[in-house]
Design an enzyme around this catalytic site. Structure first.
Site, short mmCIF file in Angstrom:
data_model
loop_
_atom_site.label_atom_id
_atom_site.label_comp_id
_atom_site.label_asym_id
_atom_site.label_seq_id
_atom_site.Cartn_x
_atom_site.Cartn_y
_atom_site.Cartn_z
N LYS A 204 0.82 -1.22 0.00
CA LYS A 204 0.00 0.00 0.00
C LYS A 204 0.85 1.27 0.00
O LYS A 204 2.04 1.25 0.32
CB LYS A 204 -0.96 -0.02 1.19
CG LYS A 204 -2.14 -0.96 0.91
CD LYS A 204 -3.21 -0.88 1.96
CE LYS A 204 -4.36 -1.83 1.58
NZ LYS A 204 -5.34 -1.96 2.68
N ARG A 238 -3.52 -9.95 5.11
CA ARG A 238 -3.91 -10.04 3.71
C ARG A 238 -2.73 -9.55 2.88
O ARG A 238 -2.37 -8.37 2.96
CB ARG A 238 -5.16 -9.17 3.49
CG ARG A 238 -5.71 -9.19 2.08
CD ARG A 238 -6.96 -8.30 2.00
NE ARG A 238 -7.49 -8.29 0.64
CZ ARG A 238 -7.04 -7.50 -0.32
NH1 ARG A 238 -6.08 -6.63 -0.07
NH2 ARG A 238 -7.57 -7.55 -1.53
#
Ligand code: 8Y7
Length: 274
Positions: A204, A238
């Protein structure tokens, strides 16, 4: 939890079939690498993205789900749409991973109708198209915790028992760098909600901000973030880079760091825990 994206750039049938074949191969590879859960998604929720139609989303994910359920690991589907929820659970998927925390009309009922289905309720401020424009909180941790408590109560009221629920602070979803880092530093406070935490930091933007790396160069940062998330109480991470994360967690566990933290452990000095 290994990430399987089925989001072709091309909307032509050719693009869709190529994306499905790639996603099927990705499922096989991630299971071979040691993924304990597959998370299949047909809606890109990256900042600035618009959702596809329900028909397109279903056409993307269903063929991949039908393959994934043969692989012997729980299958999660990243969706918010009641029609998609119902179809993938009927096809044998085990978990609904909803970045909108079952807020779309009919979503709670769709999960409740499948008695064995699990659900991940994630916090997001706003919608992916606009969520990063001006995120604002009085106290990000208090607000995320209150939201997740409210969604958990709504799920329970709709007939989804609490043991079917995991919770996710939603890093990067309507949060500035400061919001993300504050939430991360105090992530263990969310354990007070009494349910396992699922956390996604993989590749991210905030890892890019911390390291100066492009999205393809963030594997080491992502593995570091996964370990840090586990240290702060995450039970499910995740990730894109399953093999590297599994190796890191094997070392982590061998070092005796793997015991599952409870909110009580985190309220004590971690160094005095057995
Ligand atoms: C998350 C997620 C994404 C996350 C959960 C990306 C679908 C963006 N991030 N679901 N989905 N938690 N539960 O960069 O953090 O992977 S998509």
């Amino acid at each position: 939890m290994g990430i399987v994206n089925v989001t072709p750039d091309s909307f032509s049938d050719g693009g869709r079939h190529a994306a499905a074949a790639e996603a099927v191969a990705c499922c096989d590879r991630l299971v071979a690498e040691g993924a304990g859960i597959l998370d299949i998604g047909g809606e890109s929720t990256r900042p600035g993205s618009q959702p596809p139609s329900v028909e397109v989303e279903l056409a993307r994910v269903l063929p991949v789900v039908r393959h994934a359920v043969t692989l012997g690991v729980p299958v999660s589907v990243d969706t918010s749409q009641p029609v998609v929820i119902d179809a993938v659970l009927a096809a044998g998927a085990d978990i609904v991973n909803d970045v909108r925390a079952l807020q779309l009309p009919g979503a709670l009922a769709a999960v409740a109708a499948h008695a064995s289905a699990g659900v991940c309720l994630m916090h997001m401020q706003g919608e992916p198209a606009t969520m990063q424009l001006a995120p604002h909180y009085r106290d990000v941790v208090d607000e995320v915790r209150a939201f997740l408590a409210g969604r958990m109560a709504a799920a329970q009221a709709a007939g989804v028992g609490s043991t079917r629920i995991v919770l996710d602070p939603g890093y990067g979803f309507g949060k500035s760098q400061e919001h993300n880092l504050t939430l991360f530093a105090r992530q263990h406070e969310l354990l007070a909600l009494g349910r396992p935490l699922l956390v996604g930091w993989s590749r991210k933007g905030m890892l890019g901000k911390l390291t100066g790396r492009t999205v393809d160069e963030r594997q080491a940062a992502s593995v570091g973030a996964a370990l840090a998330a586990v240290a702060r109480g995450a039970r499910i991470v995740r990730v894109h880079d399953v093999a590297a994360t599994v190796d890191a967690l094997k070392v982590w566990n061998a070092a005796g760091l793997g015991s599952l933290p409870t909110s009580q452990d985190h309220n004590q000095d971690r160094r005095t825990s057995p």
